[in-house]
Design an enzyme around this catalytic site. Sequence first.
Site, PDB file in Angstrom:
ATOM      1  N   ASP A  69      17.248 116.180  43.468  1.00 40.84           N
ATOM      2  CA  ASP A  69      17.318 114.864  44.098  1.00 40.84           C
ATOM      3  C   ASP A  69      18.053 113.984  43.084  1.00 40.84           C
ATOM      4  O   ASP A  69      17.527 113.693  42.001  1.00 40.84           O
ATOM      5  CB  ASP A  69      15.898 114.344  44.361  1.00 40.84           C
ATOM      6  CG  ASP A  69      15.900 112.906  44.866  1.00 40.84           C
ATOM      7  OD1 ASP A  69      16.972 112.258  44.872  1.00 40.84           O
ATOM      8  OD2 ASP A  69      14.818 112.427  45.245  1.00 40.84           O
ATOM      9  N   TYR A 161      25.232 100.299  51.974  1.00 33.03           N
ATOM     10  CA  TYR A 161      26.184 101.363  51.609  1.00 33.03           C
ATOM     11  C   TYR A 161      27.434 100.759  50.949  1.00 33.03           C
ATOM     12  O   TYR A 161      27.901 101.243  49.919  1.00 33.03           O
ATOM     13  CB  TYR A 161      26.543 102.120  52.885  1.00 33.03           C
ATOM     14  CG  TYR A 161      27.504 103.263  52.741  1.00 33.03           C
ATOM     15  CD1 TYR A 161      27.067 104.516  52.306  1.00 33.03           C
ATOM     16  CD2 TYR A 161      28.856 103.116  53.071  1.00 33.03           C
ATOM     17  CE1 TYR A 161      27.950 105.570  52.201  1.00 33.03           C
ATOM     18  CE2 TYR A 161      29.747 104.173  52.973  1.00 33.03           C
ATOM     19  CZ  TYR A 161      29.289 105.401  52.537  1.00 33.03           C
ATOM     20  OH  TYR A 161      30.162 106.454  52.432  1.00 33.03           O
ATOM     21  N   LYS A 165      28.777 101.372  47.198  1.00 36.61           N
ATOM     22  CA  LYS A 165      30.093 101.955  46.923  1.00 36.61           C
ATOM     23  C   LYS A 165      30.945 101.013  46.063  1.00 36.61           C
ATOM     24  O   LYS A 165      31.769 101.460  45.257  1.00 36.61           O
ATOM     25  CB  LYS A 165      30.799 102.293  48.236  1.00 36.61           C
ATOM     26  CG  LYS A 165      30.147 103.444  49.016  1.00 36.61           C
ATOM     27  CD  LYS A 165      29.998 104.708  48.180  1.00 36.61           C
ATOM     28  CE  LYS A 165      29.687 105.953  49.005  1.00 36.61           C
ATOM     29  NZ  LYS A 165      29.426 107.139  48.187  1.00 36.61           N
TER      30      LYS A 165
HETATM   31  N1  LIG Z   1      32.615 111.469  55.452  1.00 37.04           N
HETATM   32  C1  LIG Z   1      33.228 110.329  55.205  1.00 37.04           C
HETATM   33  O1  LIG Z   1      33.999 109.819  56.036  1.00 37.04           O
HETATM   34  C2  LIG Z   1      33.026 109.614  53.910  1.00 37.04           C
HETATM   35  C3  LIG Z   1      33.833 108.509  53.661  1.00 37.04           C
HETATM   36  C4  LIG Z   1      33.681 107.829  52.453  1.00 37.04           C
HETATM   37  C5  LIG Z   1      32.767 108.273  51.524  1.00 37.04           C
HETATM   38  N2  LIG Z   1      31.987 109.355  51.806  1.00 37.04           N
HETATM   39  C6  LIG Z   1      31.039 109.754  50.769  1.00 37.04           C
HETATM   40  O2  LIG Z   1      31.198 111.133  50.503  1.00 37.04           O
HETATM   41  C7  LIG Z   1      29.959 111.688  50.072  1.00 37.04           C
HETATM   42  C8  LIG Z   1      29.641 112.908  50.912  1.00 37.04           C
HETATM   43  O3  LIG Z   1      29.484 112.496  52.273  1.00 37.04           O
HETATM   44  P1  LIG Z   1      29.609 113.506  53.502  1.00 37.04           P
HETATM   45  O4  LIG Z   1      30.420 112.805  54.519  1.00 37.04           O
HETATM   46  O5  LIG Z   1      29.994 114.835  53.017  1.00 37.04           O
HETATM   47  O6  LIG Z   1      28.090 113.464  54.024  1.00 37.04           O
HETATM   48  P2  LIG Z   1      27.094 114.647  54.418  1.00 37.04           P
HETATM   49  O7  LIG Z   1      25.941 113.949  55.045  1.00 37.04           O
HETATM   50  O8  LIG Z   1      27.809 115.702  55.168  1.00 37.04           O
HETATM   51  O9  LIG Z   1      26.670 115.257  52.998  1.00 37.04           O
HETATM   52  C9  LIG Z   1      25.897 114.541  52.088  1.00 37.04           C
HETATM   53  C10 LIG Z   1      25.099 115.522  51.241  1.00 37.04           C
HETATM   54  O10 LIG Z   1      24.345 114.771  50.279  1.00 37.04           O
HETATM   55  C11 LIG Z   1      23.040 115.335  50.223  1.00 37.04           C
HETATM   56  N3  LIG Z   1      22.073 114.348  49.726  1.00 37.04           N
HETATM   57  C12 LIG Z   1      21.606 113.245  50.355  1.00 37.04           C
HETATM   58  N4  LIG Z   1      20.703 112.627  49.589  1.00 37.04           N
HETATM   59  C13 LIG Z   1      20.585 113.353  48.449  1.00 37.04           C
HETATM   60  C14 LIG Z   1      19.806 113.222  47.272  1.00 37.04           C
HETATM   61  N5  LIG Z   1      18.922 112.225  47.110  1.00 37.04           N
HETATM   62  N6  LIG Z   1      19.957 114.144  46.285  1.00 37.04           N
HETATM   63  C15 LIG Z   1      20.835 115.173  46.441  1.00 37.04           C
HETATM   64  N7  LIG Z   1      21.577 115.364  47.537  1.00 37.04           N
HETATM   65  C16 LIG Z   1      21.456 114.459  48.537  1.00 37.04           C
HETATM   66  C17 LIG Z   1      22.740 115.766  51.657  1.00 37.04           C
HETATM   67  O11 LIG Z   1      21.674 116.716  51.725  1.00 37.04           O
HETATM   68  C18 LIG Z   1      24.080 116.336  52.081  1.00 37.04           C
HETATM   69  O12 LIG Z   1      24.200 117.713  51.786  1.00 37.04           O
HETATM   70  C19 LIG Z   1      28.935 110.560  50.185  1.00 37.04           C
HETATM   71  O13 LIG Z   1      28.773 109.928  48.936  1.00 37.04           O
HETATM   72  C20 LIG Z   1      29.579 109.620  51.166  1.00 37.04           C
HETATM   73  O14 LIG Z   1      29.111 108.308  51.032  1.00 37.04           O
HETATM   74  C21 LIG Z   1      32.087 110.032  52.978  1.00 37.04           C
END
Ligand SMILES: NC(=O)c1ccc[n+]([C@@H]2O[C@H](COP(=O)([O-])OP(=O)(O)OC[C@H]3O[C@@H](n4cnc5c(N)ncnc54)[C@H](O)[C@@H]3O)[C@@H](O)[C@H]2O)c1
Length: 267
Positions: A69, A161, A165
Site C-alpha cells: 500500500d 485528484y 497531481k
Molecule cells: N488513465 C488515465 O487517463 C490517466 C491520466 C492521467 C494520470 N493517470 C495516472 O496514472 C496512474 C495509473 O492510473 P491507471 O489509469 O492505470 O489506473 P488503474 O485504476 O488502471 O490502476 C491503478 C493501480 O493503482 C493501484 N493502487 C490504488 N491504490 C493503491 C495503493 N494505495 N497502493 C498501491 N497500489 C494502489 C490499483 O490497485 C491499480 O492497480 C495513476 O496515478 C493515475 O492518476 C491516469
Amino acid sequence: MTTSDQLRTSRKGRVEDKVAIITGAASGLGRADALRLGEEGARLILTDIDSDAGAEVAKACGGEFVAQDVGDEASWTQLIDSTMASHGRLDILVNNAGIAPIANIEATTTDVWRDVMRVHVDSTFFGCRAALPAMTRGGGGSIINMSSVAGLVGISPYFAYSAAKGAIRAMTKSIAAHCRAEKNGVRCNSVHPGSISTPMVHNALKTLGGFDMMDQPDPEASRIALGIGEPLDVANMVLFLSSAESKHVNGAELVIDNGDTVDQVKR
Ligand SMILES: NC(=O)c1ccc[n+]([C@@H]2O[C@H](COP(=O)([O-])OP(=O)(O)OC[C@H]3O[C@@H](n4cnc5c(N)ncnc54)[C@H](O)[C@@H]3O)[C@@H](O)[C@H]2O)c1
C-alpha cells in the site's frame, strides 16, 4: 566513444539490467510500463494492493511482485531495503499507483480528500525520499512521478485528484533541483497523461457520461473515435525517461494528451 555513441551502437535493451520499481503495476498504465520496461531488459519489482493481478503482470514480464500500500510509510523502507538486498542497486522508480474519486470541490468529503492525498502525495514523498539514498549509492537513477493533465489545468469533477497531481508536479521540480545541486546523478520528472484507456478512465466515462467502453462492439475503434490514448503511449515515455536517452532531462513535465490542453478551439 561518448555516451550517446554507445547508446546508438548498443544492441542491448534500452534499460538492460536496470533495476526498476513500478507502483500500481497490476493494472492500466503501471502494467503497460512494466511490460514495456521488461521488453527492454529491466529487472522489475512491481507493487500494488491488488496481489492477484500484480502477480500475473509480474509473471508476464519476468519480474517479481511485492504487495504494497503506497500510502504506508513503513512499506517504503522495507521495499527499498529488500530491493537493495536482492539486486544491490535501484535505477528507476515509477511512482504510478493512484485512485481517482469523482467529486467537485463542493462534493469532496474530508475522508475522500485525505485518501487521495495519502495515495498520491504521501506515497510520492515517501517513495522519492526512500529511493534517493539508494540511487545515489549506485551513482544515479531516474524517478518518474505520474501526475496528470489534471495537475496543469482545471478539471472540476476531480477536485482532490487535481490538487494531488499539482502537488506531484511541484514536488518533482523541487526534487530535480535538489538532485542537480547535490550532483547525485538522479533525475526526477513528471508525466502528465490526458485520457488514456485504462479501468480508471473507463469508470469515469461510465460515471460521468453513461458510456461503457468495454460494452462497445469495437472498444479500440471507440477509443480512437473519442481521442483517448492507449497505455503504450505513456509506457513509451516512461521508457524514454528511464533510459540514458533522457540523461539531460531533469525537472521536466512531459504531457501526453495529443494537444488537448493547448487547443483553445472548442470541438
Ligand atoms: N488513465 C488515465 O487517463 C490517466 C491520466 C492521467 C494520470 N493517470 C495516472 O496514472 C496512474 C495509473 O492510473 P491507471 O489509469 O492505470 O489506473 P488503474 O485504476 O488502471 O490502476 C491503478 C493501480 O493503482 C493501484 N493502487 C490504488 N491504490 C493503491 C495503493 N494505495 N497502493 C498501491 N497500489 C494502489 C490499483 O490497485 C491499480 O492497480 C495513476 O496515478 C493515475 O492518476 C491516469
